[in-house]
Design a protein around this motif. Structure first.
Motif, PDB file in Angstrom:
ATOM      1  N   VAL A 567     -76.553 -13.054 111.095  1.00 23.30           N
ATOM      2  CA  VAL A 567     -77.962 -12.819 110.627  1.00 23.30           C
ATOM      3  C   VAL A 567     -78.478 -11.571 111.273  1.00 23.30           C
ATOM      4  O   VAL A 567     -78.379 -11.287 112.440  1.00 23.30           O
ATOM      5  N   ARG A 568     -78.728 -10.633 110.387  1.00 23.81           N
ATOM      6  CA  ARG A 568     -79.396  -9.301 110.675  1.00 23.81           C
ATOM      7  C   ARG A 568     -80.461  -9.091 109.801  1.00 23.81           C
ATOM      8  O   ARG A 568     -80.343  -8.656 108.737  1.00 23.81           O
ATOM      9  N   VAL A 569     -81.818  -9.241 110.297  1.00 19.58           N
ATOM     10  CA  VAL A 569     -82.868  -9.274 109.461  1.00 19.58           C
ATOM     11  C   VAL A 569     -83.854  -8.264 110.102  1.00 19.58           C
ATOM     12  O   VAL A 569     -83.803  -8.315 111.282  1.00 19.58           O
ATOM     13  N   PHE A 570     -84.947  -7.707 109.109  1.00 21.83           N
ATOM     14  CA  PHE A 570     -85.771  -6.783 109.828  1.00 21.83           C
ATOM     15  C   PHE A 570     -87.043  -7.329 109.068  1.00 21.83           C
ATOM     16  O   PHE A 570     -87.117  -7.746 107.708  1.00 21.83           O
ATOM     17  N   GLU A 571     -88.161  -6.971 109.445  1.00 22.40           N
ATOM     18  CA  GLU A 571     -89.810  -7.183 108.921  1.00 22.40           C
ATOM     19  C   GLU A 571     -90.521  -6.289 109.497  1.00 22.40           C
ATOM     20  O   GLU A 571     -90.515  -5.587 110.401  1.00 22.40           O
ATOM     21  N   ILE A 572     -91.513  -5.703 108.399  1.00 25.25           N
ATOM     22  CA  ILE A 572     -92.372  -4.818 108.741  1.00 25.25           C
ATOM     23  C   ILE A 572     -93.746  -5.508 108.094  1.00 25.25           C
ATOM     24  O   ILE A 572     -93.718  -6.051 106.932  1.00 25.25           O
ATOM     25  N   GLY A 573     -94.760  -5.818 109.167  1.00 31.78           N
ATOM     26  CA  GLY A 573     -95.803  -6.484 108.553  1.00 31.78           C
ATOM     27  C   GLY A 573     -96.877  -6.502 109.837  1.00 31.78           C
ATOM     28  O   GLY A 573     -96.691  -5.786 110.911  1.00 31.78           O
ATOM     29  N   ARG A 574     -98.166  -6.753 109.420  1.00 31.67           N
ATOM     30  CA  ARG A 574     -99.300  -6.881 110.372  1.00 31.67           C
ATOM     31  C   ARG A 574     -99.087  -7.980 111.406  1.00 31.67           C
ATOM     32  O   ARG A 574     -98.595  -9.291 110.956  1.00 31.67           O
ATOM     33  N   CYS A 575     -99.623  -7.665 112.549  1.00 24.62           N
ATOM     34  CA  CYS A 575     -99.806  -8.728 113.618  1.00 24.62           C
ATOM     35  C   CYS A 575    -101.371  -8.744 114.027  1.00 24.62           C
ATOM     36  O   CYS A 575    -102.077  -7.789 113.556  1.00 24.62           O
ATOM     37  N   PHE A 576    -101.809  -9.799 114.712  1.00 29.93           N
ATOM     38  CA  PHE A 576    -103.090 -10.019 114.701  1.00 29.93           C
ATOM     39  C   PHE A 576    -103.676 -10.236 116.113  1.00 29.93           C
ATOM     40  O   PHE A 576    -103.098 -11.060 116.664  1.00 29.93           O
ATOM     41  N   GLU A 577    -104.387  -9.392 116.664  1.00 32.54           N
ATOM     42  CA  GLU A 577    -104.788  -9.550 118.161  1.00 32.54           C
ATOM     43  C   GLU A 577    -106.241  -9.315 118.326  1.00 32.54           C
ATOM     44  O   GLU A 577    -106.985  -8.632 117.474  1.00 32.54           O
ATOM     45  N   ALA A 598     -80.801  -9.395 115.345  1.00 29.02           N
ATOM     46  CA  ALA A 598     -79.372  -9.490 115.046  1.00 29.02           C
ATOM     47  C   ALA A 598     -78.821 -10.871 115.736  1.00 29.02           C
ATOM     48  O   ALA A 598     -79.054 -10.618 117.132  1.00 29.02           O
ATOM     49  N   ALA A 599     -78.154 -11.502 115.256  1.00 32.19           N
ATOM     50  CA  ALA A 599     -77.353 -12.532 115.800  1.00 32.19           C
ATOM     51  C   ALA A 599     -76.196 -12.850 115.048  1.00 32.19           C
ATOM     52  O   ALA A 599     -75.891 -12.644 113.812  1.00 32.19           O
ATOM     53  N   GLY A 600     -75.103 -13.832 115.855  1.00 41.49           N
ATOM     54  CA  GLY A 600     -73.796 -14.161 115.404  1.00 41.49           C
ATOM     55  C   GLY A 600     -72.766 -13.066 115.601  1.00 41.49           C
ATOM     56  O   GLY A 600     -73.156 -12.080 116.632  1.00 41.49           O
ATOM     57  N   PRO A 601     -71.859 -12.805 115.032  1.00 36.66           N
ATOM     58  CA  PRO A 601     -70.828 -11.908 115.116  1.00 36.66           C
ATOM     59  C   PRO A 601     -71.234 -10.400 114.800  1.00 36.66           C
ATOM     60  O   PRO A 601     -72.187 -10.139 114.028  1.00 36.66           O
ATOM     61  N   ALA A 602     -70.934  -9.493 115.858  1.00 33.61           N
ATOM     62  CA  ALA A 602     -71.308  -8.483 115.709  1.00 33.61           C
ATOM     63  C   ALA A 602     -70.792  -7.688 114.250  1.00 33.61           C
ATOM     64  O   ALA A 602     -71.531  -6.737 113.722  1.00 33.61           O
ATOM     65  N   TRP A 667     -85.798 -20.887 124.498  1.00 33.80           N
ATOM     66  CA  TRP A 667     -86.147 -20.792 123.333  1.00 33.80           C
ATOM     67  C   TRP A 667     -84.796 -20.839 122.372  1.00 33.80           C
ATOM     68  O   TRP A 667     -84.864 -21.658 121.339  1.00 33.80           O
ATOM     69  N   VAL A 668     -83.623 -20.567 122.846  1.00 33.10           N
ATOM     70  CA  VAL A 668     -82.320 -20.236 122.071  1.00 33.10           C
ATOM     71  C   VAL A 668     -81.993 -21.907 121.949  1.00 33.10           C
ATOM     72  O   VAL A 668     -81.889 -22.231 121.000  1.00 33.10           O
ATOM     73  N   GLN A 669     -82.220 -22.532 123.031  1.00 32.69           N
ATOM     74  CA  GLN A 669     -81.843 -23.759 123.110  1.00 32.69           C
ATOM     75  C   GLN A 669     -83.005 -24.777 122.223  1.00 32.69           C
ATOM     76  O   GLN A 669     -82.514 -25.695 121.640  1.00 32.69           O
ATOM     77  N   ARG A 670     -84.202 -24.544 122.682  1.00 36.00           N
ATOM     78  CA  ARG A 670     -85.277 -25.332 122.143  1.00 36.00           C
ATOM     79  C   ARG A 670     -85.160 -25.284 120.720  1.00 36.00           C
ATOM     80  O   ARG A 670     -85.313 -26.362 119.690  1.00 36.00           O
ATOM     81  N   TYR A 671     -85.026 -24.051 119.782  1.00 35.93           N
ATOM     82  CA  TYR A 671     -85.078 -23.893 118.476  1.00 35.93           C
ATOM     83  C   TYR A 671     -83.655 -23.785 117.905  1.00 35.93           C
ATOM     84  O   TYR A 671     -83.502 -23.468 116.888  1.00 35.93           O
ATOM     85  N   GLU A 672     -82.691 -24.053 118.607  1.00 35.13           N
ATOM     86  CA  GLU A 672     -81.344 -24.110 118.246  1.00 35.13           C
ATOM     87  C   GLU A 672     -80.862 -22.837 117.459  1.00 35.13           C
ATOM     88  O   GLU A 672     -80.579 -22.983 116.263  1.00 35.13           O
ATOM     89  N   LEU A 673     -80.989 -21.945 118.080  1.00 30.83           N
ATOM     90  CA  LEU A 673     -80.492 -20.624 117.498  1.00 30.83           C
ATOM     91  C   LEU A 673     -79.175 -20.004 117.498  1.00 30.83           C
ATOM     92  O   LEU A 673     -78.784 -19.014 117.329  1.00 30.83           O
ATOM     93  N   GLY A 674     -78.102 -21.004 118.322  1.00 37.40           N
ATOM     94  CA  GLY A 674     -76.824 -20.564 118.467  1.00 37.40           C
ATOM     95  C   GLY A 674     -76.794 -19.775 119.800  1.00 37.40           C
ATOM     96  O   GLY A 674     -77.339 -19.839 120.719  1.00 37.40           O
ATOM     97  N   ALA A 675     -75.790 -18.691 119.425  1.00 43.41           N
ATOM     98  CA  ALA A 675     -75.692 -17.657 120.519  1.00 43.41           C
ATOM     99  C   ALA A 675     -76.955 -16.772 120.352  1.00 43.41           C
ATOM    100  O   ALA A 675     -77.620 -16.575 119.493  1.00 43.41           O
ATOM    101  N   ALA A 676     -77.228 -16.333 121.739  1.00 43.41           N
ATOM    102  CA  ALA A 676     -78.545 -15.656 121.898  1.00 43.41           C
ATOM    103  C   ALA A 676     -78.683 -14.342 121.027  1.00 43.41           C
ATOM    104  O   ALA A 676     -78.023 -13.485 121.250  1.00 43.41           O
ATOM    105  N   PRO A 677     -79.866 -14.490 119.978  1.00 44.56           N
ATOM    106  CA  PRO A 677     -80.026 -13.338 119.245  1.00 44.56           C
ATOM    107  C   PRO A 677     -80.505 -12.138 119.972  1.00 44.56           C
ATOM    108  O   PRO A 677     -81.199 -12.488 121.035  1.00 44.56           O
ATOM    109  N   VAL A 678     -80.368 -11.023 119.464  1.00 39.79           N
ATOM    110  CA  VAL A 678     -81.157  -9.794 120.274  1.00 39.79           C
ATOM    111  C   VAL A 678     -82.166  -9.336 119.121  1.00 39.79           C
ATOM    112  O   VAL A 678     -81.886  -9.004 117.870  1.00 39.79           O
ATOM    113  N   VAL A 679     -83.180  -8.936 119.806  1.00 40.58           N
ATOM    114  CA  VAL A 679     -84.289  -8.305 118.959  1.00 40.58           C
ATOM    115  C   VAL A 679     -84.972  -7.117 119.323  1.00 40.58           C
ATOM    116  O   VAL A 679     -84.883  -7.179 120.677  1.00 40.58           O
TER     117      VAL A 679
END
Length: 793
Positions: A567-577, A598-602, A667-679
């Motif tokens: 998985v290799r994804v990106f998003e542009i959006g607003r955050c709210f604080e 980015a997650a999974g194989p390089a 969070w990797v374990q709790r949300y079952e994300l597999g190998a640790a994604p990098v963000v």
């Protein structure tokens, strides 16, 4: 809202076919969602009378019937229906008929006996799911008549999608008024002459909550026959409008509601005690409703009650204990106006809805209750018999809705719609929909009728003019104007350029909801007090996001659930604080952010490179490429979403612009994300700045390279050492790069060795050894003084 086209045409019959009528309604704001035949297509089915029946000689469950289909001689038809009996009228499909599903009827022999047609159930004709026996027809139908004509099956059921402001069109009368206004066809509304009372039967009415119910009408009707059959014409109109026929009294109230738009309710008068009270619920009261549900009404729920107990949820649903039955002989008929605010949302709070609540919470004509009472009374007397008492009416005039005149400027209408309508034409259009118009100078003052709850401001009237004139009649004129192309700064990239740049690094764009699960905010953002939505669309979307990272993590879960590990994804959006207390304007900050994960194989599986998982440095390289030729700096950081030892702050020109790192193992374990994604997540505005290239003369002179190994403390970051060296670098030093880190033999345990490659070059001359050595000494000396480094021996 569903209604029968033939029923509508009995009130107004414009010279339009069904398709044109549907288009007319849609363009007038009454969107036609569906127009379907009330019965499927079939041919050669007629009204037939069973003259005699006898047992089939070769089958226990079959009968041989002699059937009159109006063509002189009787037909012999073999039938297996248990209710087939001599004298009854039933549908008969003659030989050659084609039933729904392209089922052709042919002459046949059944167990040795000839059969020349088929007697039909309702399901075989597609009229209902009833397959228990033959469909029994009314006894007054002529034998031999086509069943489609006899039962008026060539009818269309319109389903219209009304906006909440047009409650006046939740009835045949309301739709007919619109059609008449749009086409000029004659309007024939049902008569409702007052019924003269023949008995002095009364029941008192008390308005304990006049602000919620300012008008309530009631009437007692004695001697009714609740078992009387509902007339076929009424059954047909109800069924073709999507309402199931139940019993005569119930059908009459439903019929008047569909016809006039006024919900009615009939109580068994013998079950009532004392006066009728319209009041709010009391603590602890319970009510068994007609749908079998027992509710405990809240203090804001309006009730219909007598002296002893609650009888109904006002404007929503009646109670079982006071409802009419087939044994009822005295009816107390209710017709009232309930304020929309008193009914809105109440039915949904108890987990159900009703046609009455749907109308009352949008607004029912407050002048209609008495008219509907007279209409329903006349139908009850005609169908069920009985004697009517006088109408008891309780009214609180000061609580009835006001209908103030609304100012309309014809010049404003012409400007907004772009069409040249004179004042008289505008007034004529409005008067066609029963709006009273008077002129004062250049303005028109328009007073809406009691059934229009949607006319409050000038813009409402402009909308009326537009739809009555016809949206199709408003020309589509291309806008004209002088457009100047603004200057685009050369040192700014567009958001599209940023998207293209990161997509070129093999990332795919996603768009996630800006409202997220509160657990995500707590886990990934350590935010115990997020910005909560007052009315979330779902429980798991109850707060506004303060980071894009949780949404990207959810994308990983979605992909992994579908066997997509890379998985290799990106998003542009607003955050709210929330803004800090010291900021000049209170409220919320809404920064635009860019995040990528980015997650999974390089790399995708291939023969040319060994498979490996994506790591911190892969994503760091993508981030640096996004900012090139700018140079980013990275500092160790602790962040709730990221791995404690594999997270860094992203710095640009000494300013913090974001974070990068592996997601936290918890969070990797709790949300079952597999190998640790990098963000990473950075401010979008920082990515938009683009430094222009500056010409630098290319040196023709040979470069001098020296390697410099410095021993420093383990805690000191390589970036810090590099920055110190760059501070003292003479002009001839063109580049300094780290190429080796060493710990181990020969180096103290608390120390490490950092090896830098120093590139020196001049554009005009060859460097001399002395000045090269002098430059290296300057670098070493500055590092010794600044950070306590020593040259490795």
């Amino acid at each position: 809202m569903q209604f029968s086209e033939k029923w509508l045409r009995s009130l107004v019959n414009p010279p339009l076919d069904s398709d044109a009528l549907g288009h007319l309604l849609t363009m007038a704001g009454l969107e036609v969602e569906e127009a379907e035949q009330v019965a499927p297509s079939f041919t050669s089915v007629v009204v037939a009378r069973i003259v005699e029946t006898e047992k089939h000689p070769n089958a226990d469950k079959l009968k041989v019937c002699k059937v009159d289909v109006g063509q002189g001689e009787l037909l012999q038809i073999v039938c297996g229906a248990p209710n087939a009996a001599a004298g009854m009228l039933v549908p008969c499909a003659k030989v050659g008929a084609v039933l729904p599903g392209d089922f052709a009827i042919k002459a046949a022999k059944l167990r040795g006996v000839g059969s020349y047609g088929m007697l039909c159930s309702a399901r075989e004709l597609g009229l209902s799911e009833d397959h228990s026996g033959l469909m029994e027809l009314p006894a007054d139908l002529p034998v031999g008549q086509d069943i489609r004509e006899a039962l008026v099956l060539d009818d269309i059921r319109f389903t219209i999608k009304l906006t909440p402001n047009r409650a006046d069109c939740l009835s045949l009368t309301g739709v007919a008024r619109e059609v008449a206004a749009l086409t000029g066809a004659a309007l024939r509304l049902p008569g409702a002459d007052a019924v003269v009372p023949t008995v002095d039967a009364r029941r008192g009415i008390v308005l304990d909550a006049p602000e919620a119910c300012p008008r309530y009408c009631g009437r007692i009707i004695r001697g009714v026959d609740a078992k009387a059959p509902t007339p076929e014409w009424m059954k047909r109109r109800l069924q073709h409008s999507g309402v199931r026929a139940i019993s005569a009294l119930v059908d009459i109230t439903n019929y008047v509601m569909l016809e006039l738009g006024q919900p009615l309710h009939a109580f068994d008068n013998a079950r009532l005690a004392g006066s009728i009270h319209v009041r709010y619920a009391r603590a602890g009261e319970q009510l068994l409703l007609l749908n079998g549900q027992t509710v405990t009404p809240g203090a804001d729920t309006l009730l219909i009650a007598d002296q002893a107990r609650a009888l109904a949820l006002a404007g929503i649903m009646g109670g079982e204990e006071s409802g009419i039955t087939l044994a009822t002989t005295e009816v107390f008929l209710e017709s009232a106006f309930f304020a929309p605010t008193a009914i809105a949302g109440r039915a949904r709070s108890y987990g159900f809805s009703s046609d009455a609540a749907h109308r009352f919470e949008r607004g029912v004509d407050f002048e209609l209750p008495r008219l509907a009472m007279e209409r329903a009374t006349r139908l009850i007397l005609e169908i069920c018999g009985g004697e009517a008492g006088p109408v008891e009416e309780a009214v609180s005039p000061q609580h009835l809705p006001a209908r103030p005149a609304v100012r309309l400027r014809p010049a404003r209408v012409r400007k907004l719609l772009g069409i040249d309508l004179d004042d008289e034409a505008i007034a004529a259009l409005l008067e066609r929909v029963h709006l009273a118009v008077r002129r004062e100078g250049a303005d028109l003052w328009v007073t809406p009728p009691s059934f229009r709850f949607d006319i409050e401001i000038e813009e409402d009237l402009v909308e009326e003019v537009a739809r009555l004139h016809g949206y199709d009649n408003i020309p589509a004129v291309a806008p004209k104007g002088v457009l100047l192309m603004g200057e685009q700064a050369e040192n700014r990239r567009s958001v599209w350029d940023v998207r293209q740049s990161i997509a070129a690094r093999d990332y795919q764009e996603v768009v996630n909801f800006a409202f997220v699960d509160a657990a995500w905010e707590r886990d990934f953002c350590a935010n115990p007090d997020p910005i909560r939505l007052a009315n979330p669309i779902a429980s798991q979307m109850s707060v506004m996001r303060s980071s894009l990272i949780p949404g990207l993590a959810a994308n990983v879960v979605t992909n992994r659930n579908r066997q997509q590990e890379r998985v290799r994804v990106f998003e542009i959006g607003r955050c709210f604080e929330r803004k800090a207390d010291g900021e000049p304007v209170s409220g919320f900050r809404q920064p635009l952010m860019l995040a990528a994960l980015a997650a999974g194989p390089a790399q995708r599986e291939q023969w040319g490179a060994a498979a490996r998982k994506v790591d911190f440095y892969d994503v760091k390289g993508d981030l640096e490429a996004l900012f090139a030729p700018e140079r980013l700096a990275f500092e160790r950081v602790s962040h709730p979403a990221l791995h404690p030892g594999r997270a860094a702050t992203v710095m640009l020109d000494g300013r913090r612009i974001g974070i990068i790192g592996e997601l936290h193992p918890v969070w990797v374990q709790r949300y079952e994300l597999g190998a640790a994604p990098v963000v990473f997540e950075v401010e979008l505005d920082a990515t938009l700045s683009a430094h222009q290239p500056v010409f630098k003369e290319y040196s023709r002179q040979p470069a001098v390279v020296r390697d410099l190994a410095l021993v420093v403390g383990q805690e000191l970051a390589a970036a810090t050492v590099l920055a110190v060296l760059q501070e003292a670098a003479p002009a001839i030093v063109s580049d300094i790069r780290l190429f080796d880190v060493y710990v181990g033999k020969g180096i103290e345990p608390e120390k490490k060795s950092l090896a830098f490659r120093v590139l020196m070059q001049d554009t005009q001359r060859t460097l001399e050894e002395a000045e090269v050595e002098q430059a290296i000494e300057a670098l070493v000396r500055h590092a010794e003084v600044k950070i306590g480094a020593r040259l490795r021996g």
